[in-house]
Design an enzyme around this catalytic site. Sequence first.
Site, short mmCIF file in Angstrom:
data_model
loop_
_atom_site.label_atom_id
_atom_site.label_comp_id
_atom_site.label_asym_id
_atom_site.label_seq_id
_atom_site.Cartn_x
_atom_site.Cartn_y
_atom_site.Cartn_z
CB CYS A 2 -0.81 0.08 1.07
SG CYS A 2 -1.79 -1.45 1.45
NE ARG A 27 4.51 1.59 -1.74
CZ ARG A 27 5.08 1.16 -0.68
NH1 ARG A 27 6.63 1.11 -0.98
NH2 ARG A 27 4.94 0.43 -0.07
CD1 TRP A 74 0.05 -6.08 -1.44
CD2 TRP A 74 -0.08 -5.77 -3.54
NE1 TRP A 74 0.53 -7.08 -1.77
CE2 TRP A 74 0.54 -6.87 -3.05
CE3 TRP A 74 -0.36 -5.45 -4.91
CZ2 TRP A 74 0.79 -7.95 -3.98
CZ3 TRP A 74 0.16 -6.37 -5.93
CH2 TRP A 74 0.57 -7.64 -5.51
CG ASN A 98 1.16 1.63 3.76
OD1 ASN A 98 -0.22 1.79 3.47
ND2 ASN A 98 2.04 1.86 3.19
N GLY A 99 0.54 -2.09 6.07
CA GLY A 99 1.00 -3.38 6.82
C GLY A 99 -0.23 -4.32 7.63
CD GLU A 481 14.37 -19.25 -10.09
OE1 GLU A 481 13.90 -19.83 -10.89
OE2 GLU A 481 14.16 -18.08 -9.93
CE LYS A 485 15.08 -15.26 -12.12
NZ LYS A 485 13.80 -15.81 -11.49
CD GLU A 488 13.29 -15.02 -15.89
OE1 GLU A 488 13.78 -14.97 -14.80
OE2 GLU A 488 12.15 -14.74 -16.16
CG HIS A 504 23.81 -40.11 -17.01
ND1 HIS A 504 24.17 -41.47 -17.44
CD2 HIS A 504 23.74 -39.92 -15.78
CE1 HIS A 504 24.15 -42.14 -16.30
NE2 HIS A 504 24.02 -41.23 -15.30
CE LYS A 603 6.76 -9.85 -11.84
NZ LYS A 603 7.77 -10.66 -11.34
O1 M6R Z 1 3.11 -15.29 -12.01
P1 M6R Z 1 3.62 -16.62 -12.01
O2 M6R Z 1 4.28 -16.95 -10.64
O3 M6R Z 1 2.59 -17.51 -12.06
O4 M6R Z 1 4.75 -16.68 -13.27
C1 M6R Z 1 5.24 -17.77 -13.45
C2 M6R Z 1 6.25 -17.62 -14.54
O5 M6R Z 1 5.93 -16.84 -15.71
C3 M6R Z 1 7.41 -16.72 -13.91
O6 M6R Z 1 7.89 -17.15 -12.89
C4 M6R Z 1 8.47 -16.41 -15.04
O7 M6R Z 1 9.31 -17.68 -15.09
C5 M6R Z 1 9.54 -15.44 -14.33
N1 M6R Z 1 9.90 -14.50 -15.38
C6 M6R Z 1 10.70 -15.80 -13.79
O8 M6R Z 1 11.50 -14.90 -13.34
#
Ligand code: M6R
Length: 608
Positions: A2, A27, A74, A98-99, A481, A485, A488, A504, A603
């Site tokens: 928020c 935010r 939020w 907020n909180g 992961e 990262k 991406e 393998h 996103k």
């Molecule tokens: O909003 P979601 O967690 O469902 O999103 C899933 C993926 O699209 C998301 O984790 C994507 O892989 C990110 N860009 C990873 O950093």
Amino acid sequence: MCGIIGYVGDRDAAFILVQGLKRLEYRGYDSAGVATFHDGRIAIRRALGKLSNLENLLREDPISGSVGIGHTRWATHGRPSEQNAHPHRAGRIVVIHNGIIENYLELRAALQSRGRRFSSETDTEVISHLVDECVQDGLDLVAASRKAIAQLQGSFSIVVMHEDCPDRLVAAKSATPIVIGLGDSENFVASDIPAILDHTRKVLFLEDGEMAEISRHEVKVTTFAGEPVVREARTVAWDPVTAQKGGYRHFLLKEIHEQPQAIIDTMRGRLLQEKADVSLDELAAAPWLVNAQRIVLVACGTAWHACLVGKYFLEQITRIPAEVDYGSEFRYRNPVVEPGTVLIVVSQSGETADTLAAVEAARERGAKVLAICNVVDSSIARRADAVVYTHAGPEISVASTKAFTTQLTVFYLLGLYLARRRQLIDHDAAHALITDLVNLPKRIEECLERERAIEKIAKKYGDAKSFLYLGRGINYPIALEGALKLKEISYIHAEGYAAGEMKHGPIALINESLPVVVLLPKDGVYGKTLSNMKEVESRGGRIIVITDAPSPELEDIAWEVIQIPTSNPSLLPLLLTIPLQLLAYYIAVYRGSDVDMPRNLAKSVTVE
Ligand code: M6R
């Protein structure tokens, strides 16, 4: 999260408040509202959705006044709606907040028993009622706020207006930020600097346990106990864009650094240390979860990696067989759903189309669905039979960081919750794990202290064409992961592998130009992973090892050793994640890519 703004001066408050809220839009929010002293009363305008909706409302039904408060919400308690939007009124008192108020259910019940009526589902409304009760007992605004605050548990910052005090506001802070902006015959209050930067750079921060009485010409700061506080104002040099990022260069870095707090927020009110138990009220009506015969975990991207860690942890601690699938696979594979099968879906946004379709596919086959989501009342949260929210706050950067570590935190809470109810873990073992969870934010801080060393490593290896990440067991998903990262945000090809699988196939890739990131916690498979590392060494791979157990032997084999603090082996995936996020971030910065909005990515992926 928020956003809060308040204004006391001679100008059009509603305009200043909305402009300030616009500065906080980054935010994330689902509704907004303002309140001003208008014709001798406090008038409130609130709207669901974007600030433009509030602006339209103010055009149709304007409010005047030169003192007021504004808020972007939020959702945490209660769905996004006009009714739940702030400000909240009770009698002559109006509040923004907020909180989270942890004891709001008890407070609400007590207030109701004293005849108070509630018009929202929020925790905030209890604050306005408590202050109003004190005002009705004859206390002034400051004393009434102080007495009400003494009854609150949790983290909060609030701003209070009183219909009988049209020239002042009271602000208070406990755990979430409050900044006061000092102007010329006008003063401001906000949750974040960007909201007031257009008007002043002279600011004063409240500390936890402090409150301020703010009028046009004066700001009086006291402690919650009433002791006067003398605080020097500071001048902030930030430009508005830097201010939105909290002084960090990118949202991604800000969000990486927010993880200790985000995890505290995830655990808040849920750990019962004395009882060695976990409280998840949202599961009270979900006995099907405790009685599950089989769990299918479904998600996409980073959330899918969280599911893999979840599978390891849940199987270990609850002995319920678990499997993991991508949303895009599950929905089309005619999945087996028997009585007792529970689907757990994980999603930051709660809007990912493939995950949502998996929820529908499972429901059609009669499965119960638990969602682990960050965004309250998102589509997935609404379609699930039960939801555990991560409370990570809005994640702005496209690459997921704090959403991931808070998802892991929820899996730890969930595993403990189920194991206690299935009587698979005794008091002492549960207590030990809970103590480690309580210490987790501190351990993450320690990981973040490696930042400068990791930045140097990033510059040294940032020109590589490809990276390999290796991990084993519960840390294998962390290798995936780490690789994701890096791909991406730096656009470097990277692969994550289970270390034992390297021989393998991927071993063929290893040569002097390949950086190999090895996750080497001191767990039950330490020796095995060390052997894999030696296989890489003998083929000339440039090893970057991340470990909680550094040794001279490792220094000989690895090109770089990044040390993390040690913890319960089940919690190490979370700690190992932090250096990988920082490594990806600094490599991306070194290569000059668009860190917060990497090419081709969105996103929230709301299409198939
Ligand atoms: O909003 P979601 O967690 O469902 O999103 C899933 C993926 O699209 C998301 O984790 C994507 O892989 C990110 N860009 C990873 O950093």
